[in-house]
Design a protein around this motif. Structure first.
Motif, PDB file in Angstrom:
ATOM      1  N   SER A  69       0.824  -1.216   0.000  1.00 47.60           N
ATOM      2  CA  SER A  69       0.000   0.000   0.000  1.00 47.60           C
ATOM      3  C   SER A  69       0.856   1.264   0.000  1.00 47.60           C
ATOM      4  O   SER A  69       0.424   2.303  -0.501  1.00 47.60           O
ATOM      5  CB  SER A  69      -0.934  -0.005   1.212  1.00 47.60           C
ATOM      6  OG  SER A  69      -0.194  -0.028   2.421  1.00 47.60           O
ATOM      7  N   THR A  70       2.057   1.174   0.567  1.00 49.80           N
ATOM      8  CA  THR A  70       2.952   2.334   0.577  1.00 49.80           C
ATOM      9  C   THR A  70       3.380   2.691  -0.838  1.00 49.80           C
ATOM     10  O   THR A  70       3.334   3.861  -1.240  1.00 49.80           O
ATOM     11  CB  THR A  70       4.191   2.053   1.434  1.00 49.80           C
ATOM     12  OG1 THR A  70       3.787   1.753   2.765  1.00 49.80           O
ATOM     13  CG2 THR A  70       5.123   3.251   1.446  1.00 49.80           C
ATOM     14  N   TRP A  71       3.793   1.699  -1.600  1.00 50.87           N
ATOM     15  CA  TRP A  71       4.227   1.956  -2.970  1.00 50.87           C
ATOM     16  C   TRP A  71       3.052   2.372  -3.843  1.00 50.87           C
ATOM     17  O   TRP A  71       3.223   3.169  -4.778  1.00 50.87           O
ATOM     18  CB  TRP A  71       4.915   0.711  -3.528  1.00 50.87           C
ATOM     19  CG  TRP A  71       6.120   0.339  -2.706  1.00 50.87           C
ATOM     20  CD1 TRP A  71       6.229  -0.681  -1.808  1.00 50.87           C
ATOM     21  CD2 TRP A  71       7.368   1.034  -2.673  1.00 50.87           C
ATOM     22  NE1 TRP A  71       7.468  -0.674  -1.220  1.00 50.87           N
ATOM     23  CE2 TRP A  71       8.194   0.361  -1.730  1.00 50.87           C
ATOM     24  CE3 TRP A  71       7.878   2.133  -3.351  1.00 50.87           C
ATOM     25  CZ2 TRP A  71       9.495   0.777  -1.453  1.00 50.87           C
ATOM     26  CZ3 TRP A  71       9.171   2.552  -3.078  1.00 50.87           C
ATOM     27  CH2 TRP A  71       9.955   1.873  -2.147  1.00 50.87           C
ATOM     28  N   LYS A  72       1.860   1.871  -3.537  1.00 51.39           N
ATOM     29  CA  LYS A  72       0.665   2.344  -4.245  1.00 51.39           C
ATOM     30  C   LYS A  72       0.410   3.813  -3.923  1.00 51.39           C
ATOM     31  O   LYS A  72       0.066   4.608  -4.810  1.00 51.39           O
ATOM     32  CB  LYS A  72      -0.538   1.498  -3.827  1.00 51.39           C
ATOM     33  CG  LYS A  72      -1.885   1.981  -4.373  1.00 51.39           C
ATOM     34  CD  LYS A  72      -1.984   1.779  -5.870  1.00 51.39           C
ATOM     35  CE  LYS A  72      -3.334   2.260  -6.411  1.00 51.39           C
ATOM     36  NZ  LYS A  72      -4.473   1.495  -5.868  1.00 51.39           N
ATOM     37  N   ALA A  73       0.608   4.198  -2.647  1.00 51.48           N
ATOM     38  CA  ALA A  73       0.416   5.591  -2.244  1.00 51.48           C
ATOM     39  C   ALA A  73       1.441   6.499  -2.913  1.00 51.48           C
ATOM     40  O   ALA A  73       1.126   7.630  -3.315  1.00 51.48           O
ATOM     41  CB  ALA A  73       0.510   5.717  -0.725  1.00 51.48           C
ATOM     42  N   ILE A  74       2.687   6.027  -3.023  1.00 55.80           N
ATOM     43  CA  ILE A  74       3.725   6.817  -3.709  1.00 55.80           C
ATOM     44  C   ILE A  74       3.347   7.006  -5.172  1.00 55.80           C
ATOM     45  O   ILE A  74       3.489   8.104  -5.731  1.00 55.80           O
ATOM     46  CB  ILE A  74       5.101   6.136  -3.570  1.00 55.80           C
ATOM     47  CG1 ILE A  74       5.562   6.156  -2.108  1.00 55.80           C
ATOM     48  CG2 ILE A  74       6.131   6.814  -4.461  1.00 55.80           C
ATOM     49  CD1 ILE A  74       6.844   5.392  -1.861  1.00 55.80           C
ATOM     50  N   TRP A  75       2.867   5.942  -5.819  1.00 58.31           N
ATOM     51  CA  TRP A  75       2.458   6.023  -7.215  1.00 58.31           C
ATOM     52  C   TRP A  75       1.302   7.003  -7.396  1.00 58.31           C
ATOM     53  O   TRP A  75       1.307   7.829  -8.315  1.00 58.31           O
ATOM     54  CB  TRP A  75       2.074   4.640  -7.723  1.00 58.31           C
ATOM     55  CG  TRP A  75       1.337   4.648  -9.030  1.00 58.31           C
ATOM     56  CD1 TRP A  75       0.039   4.300  -9.236  1.00 58.31           C
ATOM     57  CD2 TRP A  75       1.852   5.038 -10.306  1.00 58.31           C
ATOM     58  NE1 TRP A  75      -0.300   4.436 -10.565  1.00 58.31           N
ATOM     59  CE2 TRP A  75       0.796   4.889 -11.253  1.00 58.31           C
ATOM     60  CE3 TRP A  75       3.091   5.496 -10.746  1.00 58.31           C
ATOM     61  CZ2 TRP A  75       0.961   5.189 -12.596  1.00 58.31           C
ATOM     62  CZ3 TRP A  75       3.250   5.797 -12.099  1.00 58.31           C
ATOM     63  CH2 TRP A  75       2.190   5.639 -13.001  1.00 58.31           C
ATOM     64  N   VAL A  76       0.294   6.920  -6.522  1.00 60.92           N
ATOM     65  CA  VAL A  76      -0.845   7.841  -6.608  1.00 60.92           C
ATOM     66  C   VAL A  76      -0.387   9.282  -6.407  1.00 60.92           C
ATOM     67  O   VAL A  76      -0.827  10.197  -7.126  1.00 60.92           O
ATOM     68  CB  VAL A  76      -1.915   7.462  -5.560  1.00 60.92           C
ATOM     69  CG1 VAL A  76      -3.001   8.539  -5.473  1.00 60.92           C
ATOM     70  CG2 VAL A  76      -2.546   6.119  -5.895  1.00 60.92           C
ATOM     71  N   THR A  77       0.496   9.508  -5.445  1.00 61.90           N
ATOM     72  CA  THR A  77       1.004  10.856  -5.176  1.00 61.90           C
ATOM     73  C   THR A  77       1.730  11.420  -6.385  1.00 61.90           C
ATOM     74  O   THR A  77       1.496  12.572  -6.790  1.00 61.90           O
ATOM     75  CB  THR A  77       1.959  10.829  -3.968  1.00 61.90           C
ATOM     76  OG1 THR A  77       1.260  10.341  -2.824  1.00 61.90           O
ATOM     77  CG2 THR A  77       2.487  12.214  -3.667  1.00 61.90           C
ATOM     78  N   LEU A  78       2.619  10.634  -6.976  1.00 62.15           N
ATOM     79  CA  LEU A  78       3.392  11.093  -8.136  1.00 62.15           C
ATOM     80  C   LEU A  78       2.492  11.296  -9.349  1.00 62.15           C
ATOM     81  O   LEU A  78       2.630  12.289 -10.081  1.00 62.15           O
ATOM     82  CB  LEU A  78       4.501  10.093  -8.456  1.00 62.15           C
ATOM     83  CG  LEU A  78       5.618   9.961  -7.419  1.00 62.15           C
ATOM     84  CD1 LEU A  78       6.588   8.862  -7.834  1.00 62.15           C
ATOM     85  CD2 LEU A  78       6.364  11.279  -7.244  1.00 62.15           C
ATOM     86  N   LEU A  79       1.563  10.369  -9.570  1.00 61.38           N
ATOM     87  CA  LEU A  79       0.669  10.486 -10.719  1.00 61.38           C
ATOM     88  C   LEU A  79      -0.205  11.726 -10.608  1.00 61.38           C
ATOM     89  O   LEU A  79      -0.360  12.480 -11.587  1.00 61.38           O
ATOM     90  CB  LEU A  79      -0.201   9.227 -10.825  1.00 61.38           C
ATOM     91  CG  LEU A  79      -1.201   9.199 -11.989  1.00 61.38           C
ATOM     92  CD1 LEU A  79      -0.482   9.290 -13.319  1.00 61.38           C
ATOM     93  CD2 LEU A  79      -2.054   7.928 -11.928  1.00 61.38           C
ATOM     94  N   TYR A  80      -0.771  11.936  -9.424  1.00 67.19           N
ATOM     95  CA  TYR A  80      -1.615  13.120  -9.222  1.00 67.19           C
ATOM     96  C   TYR A  80      -0.806  14.401  -9.399  1.00 67.19           C
ATOM     97  O   TYR A  80      -1.241  15.340 -10.073  1.00 67.19           O
ATOM     98  CB  TYR A  80      -2.239  13.070  -7.832  1.00 67.19           C
ATOM     99  CG  TYR A  80      -3.098  14.268  -7.508  1.00 67.19           C
ATOM    100  CD1 TYR A  80      -4.436  14.298  -7.887  1.00 67.19           C
ATOM    101  CD2 TYR A  80      -2.580  15.368  -6.836  1.00 67.19           C
ATOM    102  CE1 TYR A  80      -5.234  15.397  -7.590  1.00 67.19           C
ATOM    103  CE2 TYR A  80      -3.363  16.466  -6.546  1.00 67.19           C
ATOM    104  CZ  TYR A  80      -4.690  16.472  -6.929  1.00 67.19           C
ATOM    105  OH  TYR A  80      -5.470  17.558  -6.649  1.00 67.19           O
TER     106      TYR A  80
END
Length: 309
Positions: free
Chosen positions: A75-86
């Motif tokens: 979930s951490t790496w998913k959160a990093i991906w969402v943060t960068l994508l947004y």
């Protein structure tokens, strides 16, 4: 030291007290701000190494346990991906729209251009949460004005924020509506500060609009573009209000960024020690990105001034 040199040194007892204190007074605000920044930062690092929680009367040092749990979680790496994508998506759209609209307004020196410069500032006056609520009403499948507009093109019940496939697009759309005006103002100010003589010379020589933009406008405007990029990307990477007000990170975990994950761990689950690594990871990302943008902005500033080697 010779007697002659001793006589040349000023007698500090004869220097007025205000003169002696002045250097310390000049440095004091910077020192206070630095302390105000460093103390919470150091405390955040310390508490990230503990099991600090409001549920427990005391906390104890647990080493890197929180960090290991965070970095080993998918979930951490998913959160990093969402943060960068947004951050990248919203900033890219805002930079492109902001630059295009600013150049259009700069070229139109009429009453319409002056009116639009005032109108485009209105979104900046609206709080992000308020703007999100308004857009929720506009995107409503039964009574929203956007939905009614899509119905004209035979598009019905568009999912918007209710589907993981379109939720990111929806929050980016709201962010673009709120913050593009900021980019427009900065780029417009940069355009109006450009010297006129190079463009007049290019016009005499028969330079096309594309030639002027690529060889004159863009190189000289690049410092202003980097400033707009810096502020917007830093704000987008740590965005919380728009996402939380729209879906609270949903549907599912589609929009669970680092900010929302830290909020959930800290305030919903009361695990503040476990939440702080998310904030520190976000700080690290922003710090690296900001340093790179500032480096490029300084280089562009030197190039625009003709000081590059």
């Amino acid at each position: 030291m010779s007697k002659t040199n001793k006589e040349k040194l000023p007698d500090l007892n004869r220097v007025p007290f205000k003169t002696r204190v002045r250097p310390y007074l000049i440095v004091a605000p910077s020192l206070i701000i630095t302390i105000g920044i460093m103390v919470p930062f150091v405390m955040a690092i310390w508490y990230s190494l503990t099991n600090f929680s409001f549920k427990l009367p005391t906390h104890k040092f647990i080493g890197l346990t929180n960090w290991v749990n965070v970095l080993s979680s998918g979930s951490t790496w998913k959160a990093i991906w969402v943060t960068l994508l947004y951050g990248i998506a919203s900033t890219a759209v805002e930079m492109a729209l902001g630059m295009g609209v600013a150049m259009l307004l700069n070229s139109l020196n009429n009453r319409f251009s002056k009116i639009m410069r005032v109108v485009l500032i209105f979104p900046l006056m609206v709080a992000p949460v308020t703007a999100t609520i308004v857009w929720q009403l506009m995107l409503n499948s039964s009574a929203g004005i956007v939905e009614k507009l899509l119905n004209v093109f035979n598009v019905y019940n568009f999912p918007w924020a209710s589907s993981p496939k379109t939720a990111m697009m929806t929050v980016v759309l709201i962010d673009v509506w709120v913050n593009t005006a900021f980019v427009i103002l900065l780029v417009l100010a940069g355009l109006q500060s450009l010297p006129k003589s190079p463009f007049e010379s290019a016009k005499i020589d028969g330079g096309s609009n594309w030639f002027n933009f690529r060889n004159l406008t863009l190189p000289m405007l690049r410092p202003s573009l980097y400033i707009a990029l810096l502020f917007r990307l830093m704000a987008a990477l740590q965005e919380y209000a728009v996402i939380y007000a729209l879906t609270k990170g949903g549907p599912g975990d589609a929009l669970m960024s680092l900010s929302l994950t830290a909020y959930q761990q800290g305030f919903k689950f009361q695990k503040f020690g476990a939440a702080l690594p998310y904030i520190l990871i976000l700080w690290l990302i922003i710090n690296v990105v900001a340093k790179e943008i500032v480096k490029r902005q300084r280089a562009a500033q030197k190039q625009a001034a003709g000081l590059d080697e």
